[in-house]
Design an enzyme around this catalytic site. Structure first.
Site, PDB file in Angstrom:
ATOM      1  N   HIS A 133      29.850 -23.697   1.253  1.00  0.00           N
ATOM      2  CA  HIS A 133      30.671 -22.773   2.045  1.00  0.00           C
ATOM      3  C   HIS A 133      29.958 -22.421   3.348  1.00  0.00           C
ATOM      4  O   HIS A 133      30.560 -22.463   4.429  1.00  0.00           O
ATOM      5  CB  HIS A 133      30.950 -21.506   1.226  1.00  0.00           C
ATOM      6  N   GLU A 134      28.683 -22.073   3.249  1.00  0.00           N
ATOM      7  CA  GLU A 134      27.944 -21.643   4.435  1.00  0.00           C
ATOM      8  C   GLU A 134      27.748 -22.787   5.423  1.00  0.00           C
ATOM      9  O   GLU A 134      27.867 -22.591   6.639  1.00  0.00           O
ATOM     10  CB  GLU A 134      26.594 -21.041   4.026  1.00  0.00           C
ATOM     11  N   HIS A 137      30.810 -23.304   7.547  1.00  0.00           N
ATOM     12  CA  HIS A 137      30.939 -22.403   8.700  1.00  0.00           C
ATOM     13  C   HIS A 137      30.294 -23.033   9.934  1.00  0.00           C
ATOM     14  O   HIS A 137      30.837 -22.955  11.047  1.00  0.00           O
ATOM     15  CB  HIS A 137      30.269 -21.055   8.409  1.00  0.00           C
ATOM     16  N   GLU A 204      37.251 -17.644   6.975  1.00  0.00           N
ATOM     17  CA  GLU A 204      36.695 -17.575   5.617  1.00  0.00           C
ATOM     18  C   GLU A 204      37.481 -18.475   4.665  1.00  0.00           C
ATOM     19  O   GLU A 204      36.896 -19.199   3.854  1.00  0.00           O
ATOM     20  CB  GLU A 204      36.717 -16.131   5.107  1.00  0.00           C
TER      21      GLU A 204
END
Length: 291
Positions: A133-134, A137, A204
Site C-alpha cells: 500500500h505504502e 502511494h 487512499e
C-alpha cells in the site's frame, strides 16, 4: 476501480481550478490573484521537496539497516523489484500506535516508515500488504497530487484572506453583490478544504487497490487495516502541529476522530476500505499467497 479513482482526482483538481478562476473573475483583481498564486506555490513547493523530512521528524522515525530489520528489508526489496522501482529508504518510529506511511516526491527519493507498534501486531502477510500500500502511494505519485491539491486550495484560501483586507475589485456599481461576495469568501475556502480531503480519500482507495494488486493479497491488507484501525482508536496520538500536518500520509488517521471531525477526515471510512478489498478478493479468484 483504478480509472474511476484517477478520473475522480482529475475532476476534483479541475473543480479547485474552476473555483480559483471564479473568484478571480468576481474580484477582477489580477494583482491579488497573482500574489496568491506565487505565495501558495512557494509554500507548497517547499512542502513538496521537504515532505519526507517533515513527516519523518513528526513521527521521530529513525533510519534502520538490514541487520536491524532483515524481514522488513526483504519484503520491501522484493516488492520494489517486482514493481521495477528502486529500493526506498527504510525508517522505524518508536511509536507504539500501529501505523505506517510513505513519502518522497518520486521513487528515487522515497522513504517508507513503519511504527514499532505495527511490527508487533501484524503477521508477515499483513505487514507485506501494508508495505505494498505504502509503495503504491509513491508509484502513484500521490505526494505530487496532494501537493498540487494543497497549492490550489491554498490559493483559494489566500485569495479569500486577501479580499477581506485588500480591495481586489473595482469601485463600479456593477461589481459583485456584497452579500454574495461575503458568502463566497466564507464558502470558497470551505469548499476547497472539502475537495482537498476528497482527493486524499480517493488516493487512499487507489493505494489500497494498487497495493493489493502489487502483493496479490487484498485479504491480507483488509485484515491489516482492521488491526491497525483498532490499535489507532485505542492509542490516538496528540494533534500537535507537525503531526497534524503529516497525518494524511499515514495508512490510518493517527489522531482522535469521530463525530463531526470525521466529515473532515483525510481518510475514507475503514469499513468501506475493507469492504472494497474483500470485494476485490472475491472477484479475483484464488490468490497465491507469498510465504
Amino acid at each position: 476501480m483504478h480509472s474511476h479513482n484517477g478520473l475522480k482526482t482529475a475532476a476534483l483538481l479541475g473543480l479547485l481550478t474552476a473555483i480559483i478562476l471564479g473568484i478571480g473573475y468576481w474580484f477582477g483583481g489580477s494583482t491579488g490573484l497573482f500574489i496568491a498564486v506565487i505565495v501558495s506555490l512557494l509554500m507548497n513547493g517547499v512542502s513538496y521537496f521537504f515532505s519526507d523530512k517533515l513527516a519523518l521528524r513528526s513521527m521521530r522515525a529513525q533510519p534502520v539497516s538490514e541487520a536491524d530489520f532483515p524481514q522488513l528489508y526483504q519484503m520491501v526489496r522484493e516488492l520494489a523489484q517486482q514493481a521495477g522501482q528502486p529500493m526506498p529508504r527504510l525508517y522505524v518510529s518508536p511509536t507504539m500506535q500501529p501505523n505506517a506511511f510513505a513519502t518522497g516526491r518520486n521513487p528515487q527519493h522515497a522513504a517508507v516508515a513503519v511504527t514499532e507498534g505495527i511490527t508487533r501486531i501484524l503477521d508477515y502477510r499483513e505487514l507485506r500488504a501494508v508495505i505494498g500500500h505504502e509503495l503504491s502511494h509513491v508509484y502513484n505519485r500521490d505526494i505530487l497530487i496532494s501537493s498540487v491539491a494543497g497549492a490550489l486550495a491554498g490559493i483559494i484560501t489566500m485569495l479569500a484572506n486577501l479580499a477581506w483586507f485588500i480591495p481586489l475589485g473595482g469601485d463600479d456599481e456593477d461589481g459583485p453583490n456584497p452579500l454574495a461576495l461575503m458568502m463566497m469568501l466564507i464558502l470558497g475556502p470551505l469548499a476547497a478544504t472539502i475537495i482537498q480531503l476528497a482527493i486524499s480519500r480517493s488516493r487512499e482507495f487507489q493505494a489500497d487497490a494498487s497495493g493489493a494488486q502489487l502483493t496479490n493479497d487484498p485479504l491480507a491488507l483488509a485484515s491489516a487495516l482492521k488491526k491497525i484501525h483498532m490499535g489507532v482508536q485505542q492509542m490516538p496520538l496528540p494533534a500537535d502541529g507537525q503531526l497534524a500536518s503529516s497525518a494524511h500520509l499515514m495508512i490510518d488517521n493517527p489522531l482522535k476522530g469521530g463525530g463531526i471531525a470525521s466529515l473532515f477526515s483525510t481518510h475514507p471510512p475503514m469499513e468501506e476500505r475493507v469492504r472494497r478489498l474483500e470485494a476485490m478478493a472475491a472477484s479475483s479468484g484464488p490468490i497465491q499467497y507469498m510465504r
